[in-house]
Design a protein around this motif. Structure first.
Motif, PDB file in Angstrom:
ATOM      1  N   GLY A   8      24.529  22.021  37.128  1.00  0.00           N
ATOM      2  CA  GLY A   8      24.448  20.795  36.346  1.00  0.00           C
ATOM      3  C   GLY A   8      24.960  19.582  37.101  1.00  0.00           C
ATOM      4  O   GLY A   8      25.206  19.626  38.304  1.00  0.00           O
ATOM      5  N   VAL A   9      25.126  18.505  36.359  1.00  0.00           N
ATOM      6  CA  VAL A   9      25.559  17.232  36.934  1.00  0.00           C
ATOM      7  C   VAL A   9      26.840  16.764  36.258  1.00  0.00           C
ATOM      8  O   VAL A   9      26.947  16.773  35.024  1.00  0.00           O
ATOM      9  CB  VAL A   9      24.481  16.141  36.761  1.00  0.00           C
ATOM     10  CG1 VAL A   9      24.923  14.833  37.430  1.00  0.00           C
ATOM     11  CG2 VAL A   9      23.147  16.609  37.338  1.00  0.00           C
ATOM     12  N   LYS A  24      25.390  12.513  25.907  1.00  0.00           N
ATOM     13  CA  LYS A  24      24.177  12.533  25.087  1.00  0.00           C
ATOM     14  C   LYS A  24      22.975  13.049  25.864  1.00  0.00           C
ATOM     15  O   LYS A  24      22.131  13.771  25.313  1.00  0.00           O
ATOM     16  CB  LYS A  24      23.899  11.130  24.560  1.00  0.00           C
ATOM     17  CG  LYS A  24      22.627  11.002  23.729  1.00  0.00           C
ATOM     18  CD  LYS A  24      22.414   9.569  23.270  1.00  0.00           C
ATOM     19  CE  LYS A  24      21.133   9.429  22.478  1.00  0.00           C
ATOM     20  NZ  LYS A  24      20.915   8.013  22.041  1.00  0.00           N
ATOM     21  N   LEU A  25      22.898  12.719  27.152  1.00  0.00           N
ATOM     22  CA  LEU A  25      21.723  13.050  27.946  1.00  0.00           C
ATOM     23  C   LEU A  25      21.828  14.378  28.690  1.00  0.00           C
ATOM     24  O   LEU A  25      20.899  14.768  29.384  1.00  0.00           O
ATOM     25  CB  LEU A  25      21.440  11.914  28.930  1.00  0.00           C
ATOM     26  CG  LEU A  25      21.049  10.591  28.262  1.00  0.00           C
ATOM     27  CD1 LEU A  25      20.942   9.480  29.282  1.00  0.00           C
ATOM     28  CD2 LEU A  25      19.734  10.737  27.509  1.00  0.00           C
ATOM     29  N   GLY A  26      22.958  15.068  28.551  1.00  0.00           N
ATOM     30  CA  GLY A  26      23.035  16.417  29.115  1.00  0.00           C
ATOM     31  C   GLY A  26      23.960  16.621  30.281  1.00  0.00           C
ATOM     32  O   GLY A  26      23.854  17.638  30.981  1.00  0.00           O
ATOM     33  N   GLY A  27      24.870  15.697  30.533  1.00  0.00           N
ATOM     34  CA  GLY A  27      25.851  15.904  31.597  1.00  0.00           C
ATOM     35  C   GLY A  27      26.730  17.108  31.307  1.00  0.00           C
ATOM     36  O   GLY A  27      27.011  17.415  30.151  1.00  0.00           O
ATOM     37  N   ARG A  28      27.159  17.804  32.377  1.00  0.00           N
ATOM     38  CA  ARG A  28      27.996  18.989  32.202  1.00  0.00           C
ATOM     39  C   ARG A  28      29.483  18.637  32.115  1.00  0.00           C
ATOM     40  O   ARG A  28      30.279  19.410  31.582  1.00  0.00           O
ATOM     41  CB  ARG A  28      27.783  19.951  33.376  1.00  0.00           C
ATOM     42  CG  ARG A  28      26.443  20.615  33.421  1.00  0.00           C
ATOM     43  CD  ARG A  28      26.323  21.724  32.392  1.00  0.00           C
ATOM     44  NE  ARG A  28      25.010  22.338  32.455  1.00  0.00           N
ATOM     45  CZ  ARG A  28      24.686  23.332  33.257  1.00  0.00           C
ATOM     46  NH1 ARG A  28      25.587  23.832  34.098  1.00  0.00           N
ATOM     47  NH2 ARG A  28      23.462  23.823  33.251  1.00  0.00           N
ATOM     48  N   GLY A  29      29.855  17.513  32.693  1.00  0.00           N
ATOM     49  CA  GLY A  29      31.254  17.121  32.710  1.00  0.00           C
ATOM     50  C   GLY A  29      31.387  15.689  33.181  1.00  0.00           C
ATOM     51  O   GLY A  29      30.413  15.062  33.605  1.00  0.00           O
TER      52      GLY A  29
END
Length: 273
Positions: A8-9, A24-29
């Motif tokens: 992930g990012v 909201k857009l899917g970041g992992r951390g």
């Protein structure tokens, strides 16, 4: 915790609005970026973000949050832990309080450390780091992605060098470097895995989806996207394109569409992970 970031990012953020968008857009951390402080005694000292900023970001999202601190600054690290951060990033791009890092086993939260090659990566893991990121060439405002790519290559080249050694050559190398048995065991584990035993993230200059994808192809377990992604014409689209590029780094056809819609120009396109 750091294993949850793999694939992930992680986004560097400076405030709660950026943190909310990344989540909201899917970041992992998230990594809370540094602060520029001015004063009578110290002009332009780059230090950890203040507790008020840290707590505001912590209260706004549910993602794991990492506090960025100066190299060797145990007090900043303790403050990040006291504020409730899930991890600490000892960052070389900030003003240092000493030439050396410090052992992390006495701290309760995981540490992330930078490395420029295999030797520095292994030393950081030996000291207690639970995740390695590439050193950030340049500074936070003008990072150098060439350093990022070359660091990943150097780490894997170092592993390959050990893998090609005969046992007598390996023993001679360990003796010459006066490594402890613990370090020797760590090196053997790394060679057997053909990669570091902890996650390796690419950090520095990653603002475009094609760059994020390339880092994954070089062997990174994930990427750290710079705060510059929030300065794109369409930050949301840029953030999403970087996340999608990491997920589809090995699919050139999908990458072509993702990179076309990278937050600069063009209409939005929906992609499925």
């Amino acid at each position: 915790m750091t294993s949850l970031f793999k694939g992930g990012v992680i986004f560097v953020v400076h405030d709660s609005d950026q943190a909310k968008l990344a989540e909201k857009l899917g970041g992992r951390g998230l990594i809370i970026g540094n602060a520029m402080r001015k004063g009578i005694d110290h002009e332009h000292v780059v230090s950890a973000a203040g507790p008020a900023v840290v707590r505001d970001i912590l209260s706004s999202v549910l993602l794991p949050i990492i506090g960025r601190v100066r190299v060797g600054h145990t007090t900043e690290a303790q403050i990040m832990e006291a504020c409730g951060c899930d991890g600490v990033d000892e960052h070389e791009g900030m003003a240092t309080t000493g030439a050396k890092t410090y052992k992390k086993f006495n701290n309760k939260i995981p540490y992330i450390a930078g490395a420029k090659d295999l030797n520095t990566a292994l030393q950081a893991i030996f000291e207690g780091a639970s995740m390695i990121r590439t050193i950030c060439g340049g500074d936070e405002d003008k990072p150098d992605i060439r350093v990022t790519a070359n660091t990943i290559k150097a780490i894997y080249a170092g592993i390959g060098k050990y893998a090609k050694m005969t046992q007598p050559e390996f023993d001679a190398e360990m003796l010459a470097k006066a490594h402890s048995q613990t370090m020797i065991a760590l090196i053997k584990q790394t060679v057997a895995l053909k990669k570091l035993p902890v996650p390796l993230f690419a950090d520095g200059g990653i603002m475009l989806p094609m760059d994020a994808a390339m880092m994954m192809s070089l062997g990174a377990d994930g990427v750290i996207a710079g705060v510059q992604v929030f300065q794109a014409d369409n930050p949301g689209r840029r953030i999403r394109s970087v996340i999608m590029a990491v997920a589809h780094h090995d699919n050139a056809a999908k990458l072509a569409g993702i990179c076309e819609d990278n937050g600069a120009l063009g209409a939005a396109v929906n992609y499925k992970i």
